[in-house]
Design an enzyme around this catalytic site. Sequence first.
Site, PDB file in Angstrom:
ATOM      1  N   ARG A  85      42.624  28.478  42.013  1.00 46.81           N
ATOM      2  CA  ARG A  85      41.810  29.438  41.555  1.00 46.81           C
ATOM      3  C   ARG A  85      42.007  29.623  39.955  1.00 46.81           C
ATOM      4  O   ARG A  85      40.942  29.628  39.010  1.00 46.81           O
ATOM      5  CB  ARG A  85      42.544  30.686  41.994  1.00 46.81           C
ATOM      6  CG  ARG A  85      41.988  32.162  41.316  1.00 46.81           C
ATOM      7  CD  ARG A  85      40.500  32.178  41.619  1.00 46.81           C
ATOM      8  NE  ARG A  85      39.768  33.389  41.020  1.00 46.81           N
ATOM      9  CZ  ARG A  85      39.143  33.370  39.887  1.00 46.81           C
ATOM     10  NH1 ARG A  85      39.280  32.143  39.427  1.00 46.81           N
ATOM     11  NH2 ARG A  85      38.858  34.504  39.373  1.00 46.81           N
TER      12      ARG A  85
ATOM     13  N   ASP B 108      46.815  37.775  42.902  1.00 49.88           N
ATOM     14  CA  ASP B 108      45.487  37.446  43.710  1.00 49.88           C
ATOM     15  C   ASP B 108      44.131  37.076  42.851  1.00 49.88           C
ATOM     16  O   ASP B 108      43.434  36.483  43.449  1.00 49.88           O
ATOM     17  CB  ASP B 108      45.125  38.939  44.197  1.00 49.88           C
ATOM     18  CG  ASP B 108      43.707  38.936  45.134  1.00 49.88           C
ATOM     19  OD1 ASP B 108      43.871  38.414  46.161  1.00 49.88           O
ATOM     20  OD2 ASP B 108      42.590  39.603  44.495  1.00 49.88           O
ATOM     21  N   ASP B 109      44.360  36.920  41.574  1.00 52.82           N
ATOM     22  CA  ASP B 109      43.431  36.617  40.812  1.00 52.82           C
ATOM     23  C   ASP B 109      43.915  35.714  39.581  1.00 52.82           C
ATOM     24  O   ASP B 109      43.634  36.073  38.338  1.00 52.82           O
ATOM     25  CB  ASP B 109      42.429  37.635  40.119  1.00 52.82           C
ATOM     26  CG  ASP B 109      41.355  37.362  39.632  1.00 52.82           C
ATOM     27  OD1 ASP B 109      40.814  36.005  39.431  1.00 52.82           O
ATOM     28  OD2 ASP B 109      40.847  37.991  38.430  1.00 52.82           O
ATOM     29  N   LEU B 110      44.616  34.769  39.924  1.00 48.06           N
ATOM     30  CA  LEU B 110      45.107  33.955  38.582  1.00 48.06           C
ATOM     31  C   LEU B 110      43.945  32.986  37.961  1.00 48.06           C
ATOM     32  O   LEU B 110      43.588  32.143  38.476  1.00 48.06           O
ATOM     33  CB  LEU B 110      46.177  32.887  39.383  1.00 48.06           C
ATOM     34  CG  LEU B 110      46.935  31.987  38.382  1.00 48.06           C
ATOM     35  CD1 LEU B 110      47.925  32.940  37.412  1.00 48.06           C
ATOM     36  CD2 LEU B 110      48.032  30.888  38.921  1.00 48.06           C
TER      37      LEU B 110
END
Length: 244
Positions: free
Chosen positions: A206, A167-169
């Site tokens: 991201r 979700d938060d690479l």
Amino acid sequence: MLKIEQHNNHYLLRTNHTPDTLSLDWFDMAFWQQKNAIVTSKQGRAAAWFVRYSDQDIAVLKHYWRGGLIGKLLKDQYVFTGLKRTRVYLELHLLNQLADLGLPVPIPLGAKVTVSAGIYRADILTHAISGAQSLCERLQSAPLSAQDWQQVATTLARFHHAGAYHDDLNCNNILFDESGEVYLIDFDKGALKTPAKEWQMANIDRLARSLKKEASRSAQFFCPPQDWQSFIDAYQSEMKKKPA
């Protein structure tokens, strides 16, 4: 599947990789202080404590904190709607699945959930990656070699082929160990999904944004456009291959 133990208002979660000696005490910093077993700590929003749990092994202990505006009010409090819907249960379960698939993630050791008046707080414990250095830290000191960029690309492709969504690479969640192997950490809100180019490329985008952000606030940051393009070319080449 995770093994669940209930001790009054505390839940202790175990994985396939949990040491037999794990107890609720392992999530109490005073326990490690008494043993003089705190190796170091990492402060900030993603604070973590590194503790020696055996002669040869170090674990990373993290508490769950809220971010954003709501975090200023509730800090570490979450509404409890069932153990299997807590963020820590979902992350530990996912890490357990990824580790069983042979993907390079921190080995999940266990977690604790404390429930009171419909509110829960949580902690997670994972095995520390030996000699870990983030992609961000590497790029702050020197350009990455072509081999290292290839290693990052190959690793991300392995996760994406397996349907492992992060979700938060960002460049702080990609780690090199002491031998140069690449790992992904921090799978809070991650999931196993059907592989699809849309979410896979959203992961890559991201990562690109995080590199630009770090470059804008670092005195030096070695990530020229040609290196990023080489990474993209390597990633796309790996994604065209059949999963191993």
